[in-house]
Design a protein around this motif. Structure first.
Motif, PDB file in Angstrom:
ATOM      1  N   CYS A 139       0.830  -1.217   0.000  1.00 42.16           N
ATOM      2  CA  CYS A 139       0.000   0.000   0.000  1.00 42.16           C
ATOM      3  C   CYS A 139       0.859   1.258   0.000  1.00 42.16           C
ATOM      4  O   CYS A 139       0.542   2.244  -0.699  1.00 42.16           O
ATOM      5  CB  CYS A 139      -0.924  -0.002   1.222  1.00 42.16           C
ATOM      6  N   ILE A 140       1.943   1.233   0.770  1.00 43.17           N
ATOM      7  CA  ILE A 140       2.844   2.392   0.822  1.00 43.17           C
ATOM      8  C   ILE A 140       3.479   2.634  -0.542  1.00 43.17           C
ATOM      9  O   ILE A 140       3.577   3.786  -1.014  1.00 43.17           O
ATOM     10  CB  ILE A 140       3.926   2.171   1.901  1.00 43.17           C
ATOM     11  N   THR A 141       3.908   1.560  -1.224  1.00 44.61           N
ATOM     12  CA  THR A 141       4.513   1.688  -2.554  1.00 44.61           C
ATOM     13  C   THR A 141       3.517   2.283  -3.547  1.00 44.61           C
ATOM     14  O   THR A 141       3.862   3.163  -4.349  1.00 44.61           O
ATOM     15  CB  THR A 141       4.998   0.317  -3.052  1.00 44.61           C
ATOM     16  N   HIS A 142       2.286   1.800  -3.471  1.00 35.85           N
ATOM     17  CA  HIS A 142       1.234   2.341  -4.348  1.00 35.85           C
ATOM     18  C   HIS A 142       1.010   3.828  -4.062  1.00 35.85           C
ATOM     19  O   HIS A 142       0.861   4.634  -5.002  1.00 35.85           O
ATOM     20  CB  HIS A 142      -0.062   1.554  -4.139  1.00 35.85           C
ATOM     21  N   ALA A 143       1.011   4.198  -2.772  1.00 37.86           N
ATOM     22  CA  ALA A 143       0.798   5.600  -2.408  1.00 37.86           C
ATOM     23  C   ALA A 143       1.952   6.480  -2.890  1.00 37.86           C
ATOM     24  O   ALA A 143       1.744   7.633  -3.295  1.00 37.86           O
ATOM     25  CB  ALA A 143       0.617   5.722  -0.902  1.00 37.86           C
ATOM     26  N   LEU A 144       3.162   5.938  -2.865  1.00 39.42           N
ATOM     27  CA  LEU A 144       4.329   6.725  -3.276  1.00 39.42           C
ATOM     28  C   LEU A 144       4.287   7.054  -4.771  1.00 39.42           C
ATOM     29  O   LEU A 144       4.807   8.083  -5.201  1.00 39.42           O
ATOM     30  CB  LEU A 144       5.621   5.965  -2.944  1.00 39.42           C
ATOM     31  N   PHE A 145       3.674   6.198  -5.561  1.00 39.59           N
ATOM     32  CA  PHE A 145       3.562   6.468  -7.000  1.00 39.59           C
ATOM     33  C   PHE A 145       2.636   7.644  -7.286  1.00 39.59           C
ATOM     34  O   PHE A 145       2.706   8.243  -8.369  1.00 39.59           O
ATOM     35  CB  PHE A 145       3.065   5.227  -7.740  1.00 39.59           C
ATOM     36  N   THR A 146       1.782   7.955  -6.326  1.00 36.01           N
ATOM     37  CA  THR A 146       0.858   9.082  -6.511  1.00 36.01           C
ATOM     38  C   THR A 146       1.476  10.405  -6.078  1.00 36.01           C
ATOM     39  O   THR A 146       0.890  11.464  -6.303  1.00 36.01           O
ATOM     40  CB  THR A 146      -0.441   8.848  -5.728  1.00 36.01           C
ATOM     41  N   VAL A 147       2.647  10.325  -5.416  1.00 35.62           N
ATOM     42  CA  VAL A 147       3.337  11.547  -4.971  1.00 35.62           C
ATOM     43  C   VAL A 147       4.022  12.179  -6.178  1.00 35.62           C
ATOM     44  O   VAL A 147       4.825  11.532  -6.865  1.00 35.62           O
ATOM     45  CB  VAL A 147       4.365  11.226  -3.869  1.00 35.62           C
ATOM     46  N   THR A 148       3.722  13.422  -6.423  1.00 34.10           N
ATOM     47  CA  THR A 148       4.237  14.079  -7.636  1.00 34.10           C
ATOM     48  C   THR A 148       5.648  14.623  -7.465  1.00 34.10           C
ATOM     49  O   THR A 148       6.467  14.527  -8.372  1.00 34.10           O
ATOM     50  CB  THR A 148       3.292  15.232  -8.040  1.00 34.10           C
ATOM     51  N   LEU A 149       5.944  15.194  -6.309  1.00 33.79           N
ATOM     52  CA  LEU A 149       7.256  15.805  -6.093  1.00 33.79           C
ATOM     53  C   LEU A 149       8.284  14.750  -5.704  1.00 33.79           C
ATOM     54  O   LEU A 149       8.079  13.998  -4.748  1.00 33.79           O
ATOM     55  CB  LEU A 149       7.175  16.875  -5.015  1.00 33.79           C
ATOM     56  N   PRO A 150       9.417  14.670  -6.430  1.00 33.01           N
ATOM     57  CA  PRO A 150      10.447  13.663  -6.122  1.00 33.01           C
ATOM     58  C   PRO A 150      11.000  13.797  -4.705  1.00 33.01           C
ATOM     59  O   PRO A 150      11.286  12.796  -4.042  1.00 33.01           O
ATOM     60  CB  PRO A 150      11.536  13.944  -7.167  1.00 33.01           C
ATOM     61  N   GLN A 151      11.164  15.050  -4.213  1.00 34.39           N
ATOM     62  CA  GLN A 151      11.718  15.238  -2.878  1.00 34.39           C
ATOM     63  C   GLN A 151      10.777  14.705  -1.800  1.00 34.39           C
ATOM     64  O   GLN A 151      11.226  14.160  -0.778  1.00 34.39           O
ATOM     65  CB  GLN A 151      12.073  16.710  -2.614  1.00 34.39           C
ATOM     66  N   ASP A 152       9.457  14.843  -2.036  1.00 37.67           N
ATOM     67  CA  ASP A 152       8.493  14.292  -1.086  1.00 37.67           C
ATOM     68  C   ASP A 152       8.529  12.769  -1.094  1.00 37.67           C
ATOM     69  O   ASP A 152       8.430  12.122  -0.049  1.00 37.67           O
ATOM     70  CB  ASP A 152       7.084  14.772  -1.418  1.00 37.67           C
ATOM     71  N   ARG A 153       8.674  12.202  -2.281  1.00 37.06           N
ATOM     72  CA  ARG A 153       8.750  10.749  -2.390  1.00 37.06           C
ATOM     73  C   ARG A 153      10.012  10.231  -1.694  1.00 37.06           C
ATOM     74  O   ARG A 153       9.979   9.227  -0.980  1.00 37.06           O
ATOM     75  CB  ARG A 153       8.746  10.341  -3.869  1.00 37.06           C
ATOM     76  N   LEU A 154      11.126  10.943  -1.895  1.00 40.06           N
ATOM     77  CA  LEU A 154      12.388  10.529  -1.276  1.00 40.06           C
ATOM     78  C   LEU A 154      12.303  10.625   0.248  1.00 40.06           C
ATOM     79  O   LEU A 154      12.798   9.749   0.969  1.00 40.06           O
ATOM     80  CB  LEU A 154      13.533  11.397  -1.806  1.00 40.06           C
ATOM     81  N   ARG A 155      11.663  11.687   0.732  1.00 33.56           N
ATOM     82  CA  ARG A 155      11.509  11.852   2.179  1.00 33.56           C
ATOM     83  C   ARG A 155      10.675  10.725   2.773  1.00 33.56           C
ATOM     84  O   ARG A 155      10.992  10.191   3.839  1.00 33.56           O
ATOM     85  CB  ARG A 155      10.861  13.211   2.481  1.00 33.56           C
ATOM     86  N   ALA A 156       9.621  10.341   2.067  1.00 33.73           N
ATOM     87  CA  ALA A 156       8.768   9.245   2.542  1.00 33.73           C
ATOM     88  C   ALA A 156       9.527   7.922   2.550  1.00 33.73           C
ATOM     89  O   ALA A 156       9.389   7.117   3.480  1.00 33.73           O
ATOM     90  CB  ALA A 156       7.531   9.138   1.656  1.00 33.73           C
ATOM     91  N   ILE A 157      10.345   7.704   1.524  1.00 30.81           N
ATOM     92  CA  ILE A 157      11.132   6.468   1.464  1.00 30.81           C
ATOM     93  C   ILE A 157      12.126   6.412   2.622  1.00 30.81           C
ATOM     94  O   ILE A 157      12.322   5.357   3.243  1.00 30.81           O
ATOM     95  CB  ILE A 157      11.862   6.363   0.107  1.00 30.81           C
ATOM     96  N   LYS A 158      12.757   7.544   2.934  1.00 31.33           N
ATOM     97  CA  LYS A 158      13.731   7.576   4.027  1.00 31.33           C
ATOM     98  C   LYS A 158      13.098   7.247   5.365  1.00 31.33           C
ATOM     99  O   LYS A 158      13.723   6.620   6.222  1.00 31.33           O
ATOM    100  CB  LYS A 158      14.397   8.960   4.086  1.00 31.33           C
ATOM    101  N   THR A 159      11.839   7.667   5.546  1.00 31.35           N
ATOM    102  CA  THR A 159      11.175   7.373   6.822  1.00 31.35           C
ATOM    103  C   THR A 159      10.898   5.878   6.980  1.00 31.35           C
ATOM    104  O   THR A 159      10.707   5.401   8.100  1.00 31.35           O
ATOM    105  CB  THR A 159       9.837   8.138   6.929  1.00 31.35           C
ATOM    106  N   CYS A 160      10.864   5.157   5.873  1.00 33.28           N
ATOM    107  CA  CYS A 160      10.592   3.708   5.928  1.00 33.28           C
ATOM    108  C   CYS A 160      11.864   2.867   5.954  1.00 33.28           C
ATOM    109  O   CYS A 160      11.803   1.676   6.299  1.00 33.28           O
ATOM    110  CB  CYS A 160       9.760   3.290   4.718  1.00 33.28           C
ATOM    111  N   THR A 161      12.989   3.454   5.597  1.00 38.01           N
ATOM    112  CA  THR A 161      14.217   2.666   5.443  1.00 38.01           C
ATOM    113  C   THR A 161      14.622   1.959   6.728  1.00 38.01           C
ATOM    114  O   THR A 161      14.900   0.757   6.731  1.00 38.01           O
ATOM    115  CB  THR A 161      15.370   3.571   4.965  1.00 38.01           C
ATOM    116  N   SER A 162      14.655   2.711   7.836  1.00 33.57           N
ATOM    117  CA  SER A 162      15.093   2.114   9.100  1.00 33.57           C
ATOM    118  C   SER A 162      14.179   0.971   9.513  1.00 33.57           C
ATOM    119  O   SER A 162      14.644  -0.082   9.978  1.00 33.57           O
ATOM    120  CB  SER A 162      15.156   3.180  10.199  1.00 33.57           C
ATOM    121  N   HIS A 163      12.866   1.175   9.335  1.00 32.55           N
ATOM    122  CA  HIS A 163      11.917   0.125   9.714  1.00 32.55           C
ATOM    123  C   HIS A 163      12.100  -1.116   8.844  1.00 32.55           C
ATOM    124  O   HIS A 163      12.068  -2.251   9.355  1.00 32.55           O
ATOM    125  CB  HIS A 163      10.488   0.639   9.602  1.00 32.55           C
ATOM    126  N   LEU A 164      12.306  -0.948   7.547  1.00 35.75           N
ATOM    127  CA  LEU A 164      12.497  -2.087   6.655  1.00 35.75           C
ATOM    128  C   LEU A 164      13.754  -2.877   7.025  1.00 35.75           C
ATOM    129  O   LEU A 164      13.764  -4.114   6.964  1.00 35.75           O
ATOM    130  CB  LEU A 164      12.591  -1.608   5.206  1.00 35.75           C
TER     131      LEU A 164
END
Length: 329
Positions: free
Chosen positions: A231-256
């Motif tokens: 679901c998170i991956t699907h939501a990230l594809f809807t994010v238009t700004l690359p910096q927002d997408r990158l920020r969201a990915i970084k918040t998940c990295t530690s948990h993954l």
């Protein structure tokens, strides 16, 4: 050591035979393990220092007093407890050859080790839920994830974990141990323990519980986490700004990373339980038990931007206090 009665069939079916002690085989039969205790000491010290640092940072820094860090604090607390429930006894066996453990101590050890391993899994699931809401429902995050809801979720996880492990322990207390008292594991492990009573007792309920527990503790949380990240991956594809997408990915990295460290080795070992040699299984399971509590705080300090800022503040304050004390003396 090998038996308590010459013929288990002569014992009263209504009599429960509880031995005064068990013998934990541990790493005795595994070659080249004489200095494993040095590694255990290192891991235990890093686990205590790292997780205590994380808990202190969350407690001291008011900017970390958010619902998410309730789960992070709980994970660090669980890591400290798990390491303390497991590693000191391993060191005792290595350094002083104390392989014997009393019946009551064995069940107590079983309860606490499995409780904290279960809570590790539940904590990672709670953090996954936090990330799911934060990325998929950002406008509703502060309504759905509050201090109260996170405390309720964490409290429910603790209550359910205690109930599950308590049932497993209670099922052990109904067994008679009339033959071997040697536990082929590195602690009072549930499976090797109840199998000792198989010739003398009905272990079907224990077998059922040993099948149910991994499903609830490992497989269902893993399915939820995987579904969350789909679901998170699907939501990230809807994010238009690359910096927002990158920020969201970084918040998940530690948990993954934490998820991979905890789930992958233990699921791999349990999935191939019947074909992995006993010695390899003991080593694998010992590493999957002691390494995550050591690595979790390291991952959070290095991968979470909020905590890196908090850690720098703590270290700066500590250095300033040290300098002040030196000047005053």
């Amino acid at each position: 050591m090998s038996s308590l009665t010459s013929d288990p069939n002569q014992t009263d079916v209504n009599t429960i035979i509880r031995p005064p002690y068990f013998f934990i085989s541990g790493f005795i039969a595994i070659p080249d393990m004489n200095y494993y205790y040095i590694f255990l000491c290192f891991v235990y010290i890093i686990s205590l220092v790292g997780n205590t640092f994380v808990m202190t940072g969350i407690y001291v820094d008011r900017s970390l007093h958010s619902p998410k860090y309730i789960a992070v604090f709980n994970l660090a607390f669980t890591d400290v407890c798990e390491s303390t429930a497991l590693v000191p006894k391993l060191l005792d066996m290595f350094l002083f050859s104390r392989q014997l453990i009393s019946y009551d101590q064995c069940l107590t050890s079983l309860f606490f080790v499995f409780l904290f391993i279960t809570m590790q899994s539940f904590n990672l699931t709670i953090l996954s839920y936090d990330r799911l809401v934060a990325i998929c429902y950002p406008l509703r995050y502060h309504m759905m994830i509050t201090h109260r809801s996170m405390l309720q979720l964490t409290g429910a996880a603790w209550a359910f974990a205690v109930l599950m492990v308590l049932i497993s322990v209670c099922l052990i207390t109904r067994l008679s141990f009339c033959r071997s008292l040697v536990i082929n594991s590195y602690f009072c492990d549930h499976g090797p323990l109840f199998r000792l009573a198989a010739p003398c007792s009905n272990v079907v309920p224990n077998i059922a519980m040993s099948e149910i527990n991994p499903c609830i503790v490992l497989y269902l949380p893993m399915i939820f986490i995987i579904s969350s990240y789909i679901c998170i991956t699907h939501a990230l594809f809807t994010v238009t700004l690359p910096q927002d997408r990158l920020r969201a990915i970084k918040t998940c990295t530690s948990h993954l990373i934490l998820v991979a460290i905890f789930y992958l080795p233990i699921i791999f070992t349990y999935s191939l339980y019947s074909i992995i040699p006993t010695n390899a299984r003991i080593i694998n399971l010992s590493l999957t038990s002691i390494l995550p509590p050591m690595l979790n705080p390291i991952v959070y300090v290095l991968k979470t931007e909020e905590f890196k800022v908090s850690a720098k503040k703590m270290l700066r304050r500590g250095a300033q206090r040290a300098v002040t004390q030196v000047k005053t003396t």
